[in-house]
Design an enzyme around this catalytic site. Sequence first.
Site, PDB file in Angstrom:
ATOM      1  N   CYS A   1     -36.879  11.073 120.032  1.00 16.76           N
ATOM      2  CA  CYS A   1     -38.265  11.552 120.082  1.00 16.76           C
ATOM      3  C   CYS A   1     -39.034  10.907 121.240  1.00 16.76           C
ATOM      4  O   CYS A   1     -40.265  10.891 121.249  1.00 16.76           O
ATOM      5  CB  CYS A   1     -38.998  11.306 118.755  1.00 16.76           C
TER       6      CYS A   1
ATOM      7  N   HIS B   1     -28.249  15.601 116.689  1.00 19.48           N
ATOM      8  CA  HIS B   1     -27.829  16.184 115.413  1.00 19.48           C
ATOM      9  C   HIS B   1     -26.318  16.030 115.320  1.00 19.48           C
ATOM     10  O   HIS B   1     -25.617  16.119 116.340  1.00 19.48           O
ATOM     11  CB  HIS B   1     -28.148  17.679 115.338  1.00 19.48           C
TER      12      HIS B   1
ATOM     13  N   ARG C   1     -38.958  24.080 120.359  1.00 17.84           N
ATOM     14  CA  ARG C   1     -39.570  23.335 119.257  1.00 17.84           C
ATOM     15  C   ARG C   1     -40.404  22.216 119.862  1.00 17.84           C
ATOM     16  O   ARG C   1     -40.280  21.892 121.037  1.00 17.84           O
ATOM     17  CB  ARG C   1     -38.486  22.733 118.337  1.00 17.84           C
ATOM     18  N   GLY C   2     -41.247  21.633 119.036  1.00 14.61           N
ATOM     19  CA  GLY C   2     -41.978  20.464 119.484  1.00 14.61           C
ATOM     20  C   GLY C   2     -41.077  19.255 119.455  1.00 14.61           C
ATOM     21  O   GLY C   2     -39.953  19.308 118.963  1.00 14.61           O
ATOM     22  N   GLY C   3     -41.571  18.143 119.983  1.00 16.63           N
ATOM     23  CA  GLY C   3     -40.776  16.922 119.987  1.00 16.63           C
ATOM     24  C   GLY C   3     -40.107  16.714 121.327  1.00 16.63           C
ATOM     25  O   GLY C   3     -40.377  17.413 122.294  1.00 16.63           O
TER      26      GLY C   3
END
Lengths: 76, 224
Positions: B174, B83, B76-78
């Site tokens: 991030c 979580h 994924r991006g980021g």
Amino acid sequence: MAKVVLPELGEGIEKATVSYWLIEEGQQVKEGDEIVEMATEKAVFNVPSTASGILKRKLANDGDEVRVGDELAEIE
Amino acid sequence: MKLEVLDLGTIAYKEAFYKQAELRACVREQAATHTLIFCEHPHVYTVSRNSRVLDSVFDYKAIDGRGAELICGVNRGGEITYHGPGQLMAYFILDLRDFGRDLSYFIACLEEVLVCTLRSFGIDAQTKKGFRGAWARNRKIASLGIGVEKWVTMHGFGLNVSTDMSFFDLIKPCGLDIEMTSMQKELGSSISAAEVKQEIKRHVAGIFTHQESLFYSKEASWQK
């Protein structure tokens, strides 16, 4: 010789970074086969080959920033 | 056009990842419809495979000490994120060929869903120029990152509903020096995750298709 370019990704996205190549130079590809993973700030995506043949030359390396429309690879 | 909703409850990150990958293959072959997955994960830190975050930014021992898992190389991006319980994950397995083939628009739609959802609970949420995700003033309340193959998406966003925010202290979320927050923290009262899911569904329907009849829910029978 066919060229694979970084396709339009949508309004506001002008460039992406090469994550890594899924196919090496000299390998056979079919049209539609994914050849390279690219990343923008929040998305990763794969770019497909636009032709069937041999991946003759990569025109960008891992980590390179590429603009929409720039050439990524040559397929012969 | 229909969008199926799967609620997987609490599920390990990797298990949810495999489910997404499996569904994405089906959606690509048009053997399954667009799908929105809701779930929560046990404590886990994930790092994207394009991350520029250096090893020195986080402390492996501290992560172990909090009983959290660390998963690197996510498609994924980021950058790095956390979580865990109280963070509502919304994963979108969507064929963007049905949504204008526009990655930027899709990400903007996800942000709009977040902002509208948060505002419906009275949180003054907004997007922030130059940064992705949803913000409550200068605090980040939701993060997003997606992966796309042949125009079919996976991943999505994580919204802090009642997250234990101390887990963010171990990382630079991030890759940024920012303060994270949750709905509970902003409102000073607890929020029902079920209500948040309803609002997300409502706004997804409105924003993606302007059709309230977009959804049908299906029990996650594969889990049993």
